[in-house]
Write an enzyme that holds these catalytic residues in place. Structure first.
Site, short mmCIF file in Angstrom:
data_model
loop_
_atom_site.label_atom_id
_atom_site.label_comp_id
_atom_site.label_asym_id
_atom_site.label_seq_id
_atom_site.Cartn_x
_atom_site.Cartn_y
_atom_site.Cartn_z
CB SER A 1 4.34 -6.86 -0.92
OG SER A 1 4.07 -5.75 -1.33
CE1 TYR B 1 3.23 -1.34 5.47
CE2 TYR B 1 1.63 -0.82 3.50
CZ TYR B 1 2.05 -1.25 4.23
OH TYR B 1 1.84 -3.15 4.46
CE LYS C 1 4.37 -4.35 3.71
NZ LYS C 1 4.75 -5.86 4.17
#
Length: 206
Positions: free
Chosen positions: A145, A159, A163
């Protein structure tokens, strides 16, 4: 004693950055290492480097050029890598991309692509190895992650979405696989000195 002697480690994103560093580490510890990435030239260069790090000539080194977001082709790649008595003992999901910028400026294609690679690419790889790990009642999965997987940041909507997803997926998966003796780790690196970081900095918002 070589810690990972004769274990088979499959690494997505293994031709550069964190994935490549992980491949180097596992080879030095005696593992059979298979790397997956999109660009064949980088794969070839990495394989040549890894060959010079082997502790034993018996260590198997393999590479497959495939996009982790393509489940069908990724499954084929995993099946070929795990054939002939080489099931995956460890899976490292290090493949990832970043599209940063103001949310109103990010194209939906780039937003979707980030989710496809960073989240679905992780899920796809796990899906490819879990059946054999369950059958053998052993294995370990390492999902990457990011610090932005638990602390969201300005300019990283796509993003962070991906993640955070990797984090939640990993936490739930750990509960499901624990009865089979399969471990699940989730790693949260900060900014790391990789080619991707320098590409990212060219498009970061102020």
């Amino acid at each position: 004693m070589v810690k990972f002697r004769d274990q088979h480690v499959i690494i997505t994103g293994g031709s550069s950055g964190i994935g490549r560093a992980m491949a180097q580490l596992f080879v030095r510890h005696g593992a059979h290492v298979s790397i997956i990435a999109r660009r064949q030239q980088q794969l070839d260069e990495t394989l040549a480097e890894l060959a010079g790090l082997r502790r034993s000539a018996s260590q198997r080194l393999e590479a497959r050029s495939v996009d982790v977001s393509d489940m069908e082709k990724l499954q084929e790649a995993f099946d070929s890598l795990m054939a002939d008595g080489y099931p995956a003992d460890i899976l490292v999901n290090a493949a990832g991309i970043v599209h940063c910028g103001y949310f109103e400026d990010i194209s939906m294609a780039d937003f979707y692509r980030t989710i496809e690679v960073d989240l679905y690419g992780t899920v796809n790889a796990v899906k490819a190895v879990v059946p054999t790990m369950i059958e053998r009642k052993k294995g370990h999965i390492v999902n990457f992650s990011s610090v932005l997987g638990f602390a969201a940041s300005f300019g990283y909507t796509a993003y962070c979405a991906a993640k955070f997803g990797v984090r939640g997926f990993s936490d739930a998966l750990r509960h499901e696989l624990k009865p089979y003796g399969i471990g699940v780790s989730c790693v949260f690196p900060q900014d790391t000195d990789t080619p991707q970081l320098y590409q990212e900095r060219e498009i970061q918002p102020p």
